[in-house]
Design an enzyme around this catalytic site. Structure first.
Site, PDB file in Angstrom:
ATOM      1  N   GLY A  12      -2.572   4.356  13.397  1.00  0.00           N
ATOM      2  CA  GLY A  12      -3.733   3.856  12.660  1.00  0.00           C
ATOM      3  C   GLY A  12      -3.653   4.171  11.177  1.00  0.00           C
ATOM      4  N   TRP A  33      -0.992   1.959   9.685  1.00  0.00           N
ATOM      5  CA  TRP A  33      -1.481   0.577   9.584  1.00  0.00           C
ATOM      6  C   TRP A  33      -2.228   0.372   8.273  1.00  0.00           C
ATOM      7  CZ3 TRP A  33      -6.616  -1.127   9.289  1.00  0.00           C
ATOM      8  CH2 TRP A  33      -6.799  -2.514   9.375  1.00  0.00           C
ATOM      9  N   HIS A  34      -2.946   1.393   7.816  1.00  0.00           N
ATOM     10  CA  HIS A  34      -3.722   1.262   6.583  1.00  0.00           C
ATOM     11  C   HIS A  34      -2.829   1.124   5.354  1.00  0.00           C
ATOM     12  CE1 HIS A  34      -7.268   2.606   8.903  1.00  0.00           C
ATOM     13  NE2 HIS A  34      -7.952   2.021   7.946  1.00  0.00           N
ATOM     14  N   GLY A  35      -1.688   1.771   5.352  1.00  0.00           N
ATOM     15  CA  GLY A  35      -0.849   1.679   4.168  1.00  0.00           C
ATOM     16  C   GLY A  35       0.497   2.337   4.361  1.00  0.00           C
ATOM     17  N   TYR A  82     -10.694  -2.548   0.931  1.00  0.00           N
ATOM     18  CA  TYR A  82      -9.899  -2.847   2.125  1.00  0.00           C
ATOM     19  C   TYR A  82      -9.051  -4.102   1.968  1.00  0.00           C
ATOM     20  CZ  TYR A  82     -10.498   0.590   5.797  1.00  0.00           C
ATOM     21  OH  TYR A  82     -10.390   1.723   6.572  1.00  0.00           O
TER      22      TYR A  82
END
Length: 527
Positions: free
Chosen positions: A359, A362-364, A524
């Site tokens: 997770g 996935w964000h960066g 986001y």
């Protein structure tokens, strides 16, 4: 033709918080949709209009990446069709694996290639050039949605086949649709709209096909619903206020601390971290509120994505309140397939950490995101062990203490989430623990001058920024901890004079800020 029109308009910005979107794109999209609903002879035209409007909205950012979105939609629909039609089940599984590999590879190429090349060069002292790829807008979101669709199509077919065989053996009529009926132009448009629907396309909520596609088919949603329009306008006004009044102005404090200051005192560091914690919440929840409001204009109910997360009394409760649709995806498509709560306790802890590492990544593409995910995975594991202990020894922590521990952990973890690199994160953390000195004085001269410069450029100076730090903090605390959140107002499905007056007031203030300052993208959008 589309590229030419977009290139002419590129001098403007098409964001939810811009005049071009609010006064041009949204009214045209809304009127066109319901005019077609009322007068078009073909019932597919209104859906086609929304799909084209959504693709135009996406292409406005960078028309070069429009084929990527369209290609992704067509490819995944084709794979889902093959999963539905192919026999035997082993071939269905092969199509599913092909679809998953293709989606993950596409996301990985654009998002993580430079990260892996940089770290490979660092470890092996090599000199491979990075590609400097621009991350296609929304790729992280529409990829997850389509992965979920493929997996659910496969699971649904696994359930359908035994039922169909059972019906045949009983010489009973088969009520389930045969595989060849899966594809139709109407169904494809529903799917394309599920992926590309512009209110949720760019940054969520991460919608599920089971909650979206039936709404596109529902004939009751084809007519103007004035209650939905009024409620949508109210929710949109809340989101606009959160974004342009609170989030954008809180950003000045966070940006200074993370990006401009060379060192931070105790007070400065805490002001920096808290500013970002509230900036991120109001920015992202503001976007989701605006998306929900816009969806209601078209009689589409998007899922709630926030439920007062900073009121959480433990980290598990936080993830039930924060980015709810991402939590749902991680649980249903990662955590449960890994065994969920059915495996040994140590394996559960491993799975929690692994899921949140993914997770975070996935964000960066950065070590700071990996550390952020690792911290949350460890925190969830510790909380699970603590919960077992409290049930065993009949111990309950005071709520205020539980809240303080939870909120401060979340605030600390956000430091890694925001920082551009580990050096920047450690700079803030050193200040937070007092390694640069504990001083109760005001901000440094440089920070004060910066804030004063910001104040002088604001029309609402006398209202909001007479004492910037104090008044902004009071406003954020009241909204975060005292008022009902927008999800409660959304679920009430009622409009009264208080909500109507509030919507007018919030929109008026929001428009003043929109025209008084330059527009900023939602945080986001970067993920």
């Amino acid at each position: 033709m589309l590229a030419s029109i977009i290139s002419i308009l590129r001098v403007f910005v098409l964001l939810f918080n811009t005049p071009l979107f609010i006064f041009a794109f949204l009214p045209v999209g809304f009127l066109g949709y319901f005019i077609l609903q009322a007068y078009a002879k073909n019932p597919l035209f209104p859906k086609l209009w929304l799909v084209l409007a959504s693709l135009f909205f996406y292409a406005f950012w960078n028309v070069k990446y429009l084929p990527l979105l369209v290609g992704s939609i067509v490819f995944n629909y084709f794979v889902a069709l093959k999963i539905h039609q192919t026999q035997p089940n082993a071939y269905k599984r092969l199509w599913l694996i092909l679809g998953l590999i293709a989606n993950v590879s596409l996301l990985g190429f654009f998002k993580y290639t430079d990260f892996f090349l940089t770290n490979f060069n660092l470890i092996w002292k090599s000199h491979f050039e990075t590609l400097h790829l621009i991350l296609p807008l929304a790729i992280s979101f529409f990829t997850l949605q389509q992965i979920a669709y493929l997996m659910d199509t496969y699971k649904q077919n696994q359930i359908m086949q035994p039922k169909m065989r059972e019906r045949v053996s009983e010489n009973a009529p088969i009520l389930l649709n045969p595989p060849t009926s899966f594809f139709s132009l109407s169904h494809f448009l529903d799917y394309a709209l599920f992926v590309s629907f512009f209110p949720q396309l760019i940054a969520g909520p991460i919608v599920h096909h089971s909650e979206m596609m039936p709404q596109f088919k529902d004939k009751n949603n084809q007519y103007l619903n004035y209650r939905n329009i009024a409620l949508g306008l109210f929710i949109f006004s809340i989101g606009l206020f959160k974004k342009v009044v609170i989030a954008d102005n809180t950003a000045h404090f966070a940006d200074f601390g993370f990006d401009k200051a060379t060192s931070l005192s105790f007070i400065q560091a805490w002001m920096t971290s808290l500013s970002y914690s509230f900036q991120l919440y109001f920015d992202f929840s503001g976007y989701c509120d605006m998306a929900i409001g816009i969806g209601l204009f078209f009689n589409i109910k998007l899922p709630i994505n926030f439920n007062s997360p900073y009121k959480a009394l433990n980290i598990q409760d936080f993830w039930r309140r924060w980015h709810i649709t991402l939590s749902r995806f991680l649980k249903e498509y990662l955590y449960i397939p890994l065994g969920g709560n059915r495996v040994k306790e140590l394996i559960v802890y491993r799975n929690l950490i692994l899921v949140f590492l993914i997770g975070g990544f996935w964000h960066g593409a950065g070590w700071t995101f990996i550390i952020w995910g690792l911290l949350h995975g460890i925190a969830l594991s510790v909380h699970r062990a603590y919960s077992h202990a409290t049930r065993k020894f009949h111990f309950t922590m005071p709520k205020i203490l539980a809240w303080l521990i939870t909120f401060n952990f979340i605030n600390l973890a956000w430091v890694f989430f925001r920082a551009k690199n580990l050096e920047s994160a450690l700079k803030v953390l050193k200040g937070m623990v007092g390694l640069n000195g504990v001083s109760l004085c005001h901000l440094s001269k440089e920070a004060s001058e910066f804030l004063n410069r910001v104040n002088d450029n604001m029309i609402m100076h006398t209202i909001m920024y007479a004492s910037p730090t104090f008044k902004m903090c009071v406003l954020m605390i009241i909204i975060s901890f005292c008022l009902k959140n927008s999800s409660h107002l959304y679920q009430s499905n009622q409009m009264d004079w208080i909500k109507t007056t509030s919507a007018c007031l919030l929109l008026s203030i929001g428009f003043l800020f929109i025209f008084a300052s330059s527009q900023s993208v939602f945080l986001y959008f970067n993920f």
